[in-house]
Design a protein around this motif. Structure first.
Motif, PDB file in Angstrom:
ATOM      1  N   SER A  91       4.119 -20.857 -15.712  1.00  0.00           N
ATOM      2  CA  SER A  91       4.226 -21.430 -14.501  1.00  0.00           C
ATOM      3  C   SER A  91       4.150 -22.015 -14.107  1.00  0.00           C
ATOM      4  O   SER A  91       4.708 -23.429 -13.593  1.00  0.00           O
ATOM      5  N   GLN A  95      13.241 -23.354 -16.841  1.00  0.00           N
ATOM      6  CA  GLN A  95      13.599 -22.270 -16.888  1.00  0.00           C
ATOM      7  C   GLN A  95      15.252 -21.822 -16.502  1.00  0.00           C
ATOM      8  O   GLN A  95      15.760 -21.170 -17.332  1.00  0.00           O
ATOM      9  N   ASP A 127       9.711 -24.968 -19.251  1.00  0.00           N
ATOM     10  CA  ASP A 127       9.424 -23.416 -18.890  1.00  0.00           C
ATOM     11  C   ASP A 127      10.303 -22.473 -19.540  1.00  0.00           C
ATOM     12  O   ASP A 127      11.767 -22.490 -19.439  1.00  0.00           O
ATOM     13  N   GLU A 128       9.976 -22.069 -20.439  1.00  0.00           N
ATOM     14  CA  GLU A 128      10.907 -20.497 -21.105  1.00  0.00           C
ATOM     15  C   GLU A 128      11.796 -21.467 -22.190  1.00  0.00           C
ATOM     16  O   GLU A 128      13.186 -21.007 -21.351  1.00  0.00           O
TER      17      GLU A 128
END
Ligand SMILES: Nc1ncnc2c1ncn2[C@@H]1O[C@H](COP(=O)(O)OP(=O)(O)OP(=O)(O)O)[C@@H](O)[C@H]1O
Ligand SMILES: [Mg+2]
Lengths: 277, 251
Positions: B43, B96, B173-174
């Motif tokens: 991240s 995320q 991100d994710e």
């Protein structure tokens, strides 16, 4: 045959008892208010719109207006300083709030009213040019401006805490997302942070304005003619203490109610904006 | 060269090295999957790419232009807030937690940046937003508030919000962290569509099935370092590094 059984809600005995007791108290209170001749309602009504009182009311409203008008921007600056990277700015803001929230309004008022003892003259001095202009402190800090100063400085401390709490209620992810889209710092504040912080700030700010209105009543101790002082002036002549205190209270009630209505109206408009377009 | 170039990239936070000499090249139109255990710095790396976090050394170029700094002689001077903001409009990021703006409707979330930052015409932007919403199957939710959407739907709104800026690179991100297995596959399909449209992408994940489905290049990160980097197929079938092999086996 279960479908024609009658449903009986449980009896709330405590609540019924409380209702009876409170009703009796209210009745007794109303009876005493309207039957006790010493309330002298006719004097209350006669003085409600007395010119001196209305002038006093105007002073009360002016003080409240100035306190809020200058106190909120100053509070915003203090809140911004608290968020700054500079340790000095943070500390100064923290120290300011600490002092002005701790010292009672009344003490601050006496302090500013008597500041001439500390700084007898105020001067505008520029380096290289010397003293450009100077005047006795007492000419600037009259009762009214001392009162405004005390109220503004006091209000700013509370306002900065209100604004700081509001800003902190917006998660940092919101700022990150806005910055990632390409908003500048001011764009992030204006478009994303303030609209969300406002929902937290507004109810607290409304309460703050109402408590400022009430706090203005302390100025009567420095003989500033606000609505309370005007009522006092009348009853010192006529000895109608209670009726005139009732008049002053009624005016505070009226103004506070108007402010609350304004607050509900703004909050209502804001929550309507919550609905999708 | 065109694409994203990261070289000699390091970041410390209070003495602890979070990113350690990262070198990574994502050629224009290609996908790079960043794989690695929790806390490996994935991240942070994404946040550094668009200068949300500062770096201590190294350099990032997007299509040849240095991000966040201006080079004068042998010094890199940090750009002003406005200049960095301008550069960020060219980099799309999907967080995320999605971070949709809760006080704005889905449509307003999507159009606010092109309207306020790129100063585009409202009518055009709305048309574009509705087309994009349709491609992710959310056109009927345009006027809903984000809080009334499911996690998967919010995710897709966040993607559309970034895409409408027509970025040169997209950072994810994710993207599957909060999705159930079925949605993971549909997210992989959506990202593959983007990749077929030649979008340059950096996608962080620790979900192997998702990484496999994406294809492209994979970089394996651990303790702030990229310890292995190569085409998806090679890395998954013949991991060179023992830590990569461990990670692939455990998951
Ligand atoms: N602001 C910060 N202050 C201190 N440490 C930080 C900060 N941000 C990140 N870290 C540390 O940096 C390391 C990398 O964090 P990062 O969030 O980049 O990891 P990650 O690979 O994304 O992990 P995850 O898969 O759990 O999201 C962690 O050890 C974390 O504790
Ligand atoms: Mg992470």
């Amino acid at each position: 045959m279960s479908h024609n059984l009658v449903i009986v809600p449980k009896t709330k005995i405590a609540e019924r008892l409380a209702t009876i007791v409170v009703a009796a108290c209210v009745a007794a209170l109303l009876y005493s208010i309207f039957k006790n001749p010493r309330f002298e309602w006719q004097i209350v009504f006669a003085n409600f719109t007395a010119p001196a009182l209305l002038k006093g009311l105007l002073v009360t409203l002016e003080l409240t207006f100035f306190a809020v008008f200058f106190g909120f921007p100053l509070g915003t600056v203090l809140a911004a300083m608290r968020q700054a990277d500079s340790r000095l700015l943070q500390s100064v803001s923290w120290f300011y709030v600490w002092v002005f929230r701790s010292v009672p309004m009344l003490v601050q008022l006496f302090f500013w009213f008597n500041i001439a003892a500390l700084y007898p003259r105020l001067a505008l001095t520029l380096p290289g040019l010397g003293e450009l202009y100077s005047f006795p402190t007492n000419h600037v800090l009259t009762g009214f401006s001392a009162a405004v100063l005390a109220l503004v400085l006091h209000d700013a401390a509370y306002t900065s805490e209100i604004i700081r709490t509001g800003l902190r209620s917006v998660p940092t992810g919101q700022r990150d997302a806005a910055r990632a889209l390409g908003f500048t710092n001011s764009g992030v504040m204006y478009n994303i942070v303030f609209p969300q912080a406002f929902r937290v700030i507004l109810p607290a700010a409304g309460n703050q304005i109402i408590s400022t209105l009430k706090a203005t009543s302390v100025v009567s101790v420095i003989a500033l003619q606000d609505v309370l002082y005007s009522a006092q002036e009348i009853y010192e002549r006529t000895y109608d203490v209670i009726p005139l205190l009732i008049v002053a209270s009624l005016w505070y009630l009226v103004v506070t109610s108007l402010l609350s209505m304004g607050q509900y109206w703004v909050e209502g408009r804001l929550s309507r904006k919550d609905q999708p377009l | 060269m065109s694409g994203l170039e990261i070289s000699g990239f390091s970041r410390k936070i209070s003495g602890k090295t979070i990113l350690d000499n990262i070198n990574l090249i994502v050629p224009s139109g290609q996908t790079c999957v960043l794989l690695g255990p929790s806390g490996s710095g994935k991240s942070t790396l994404l946040r550094c790419i668009n200068h949300l976090d500062r770096i201590d050394s190294g350099i990032i170029r997007l299509n040849g232009e240095i991000i966040g700094y201006r080079q004068t002689g042998d010094k890199l001077y940090e750009l002003s807030g406005g200049e960095i903001a301008r550069q960020r409009t060219r980099i799309g990021m999907v967080f995320q937690q999605y971070n949709l703006f809760p006080h704005l409707s889905v449509l307003e979330n999507i159009i606010i940046a092109p309207l306020k930052i790129l100063k585009k015409k409202r009518g055009d932007v709305i048309d574009q937003a509705l087309v994009l919403l349709k491609t992710v199957g959310l056109e009927s939710h345009a006027h809903a508030l984000p809080s009334s959407l499911s996690g998967g739907q919010q995710q897709r709104v966040a993607i559309v919000r970034a895409l409408i800026m027509q970025p040169e690179v997209m950072l994810f991100d994710e993207p599957t962290a909060a999705l159930d297995p079925e949605l993971v596959q549909s997210m992989a399909r959506l990202l593959k569509q983007l990749s077929e449209q030649a979008m340059t992408m950096v996608i962080v994940t620790h979900e192997l099935s998702f990484a496999r489905a994406l294809q492209g290049n994979v970089a394996f990160m651990e303790n702030g370092r990229i310890i292995e980097h190569g085409p998806s197929h090679d890395l998954f079938t013949h991991p060179q590094h023992v830590r990569t092999a461990d990670f692939l086996r455990q998951s």
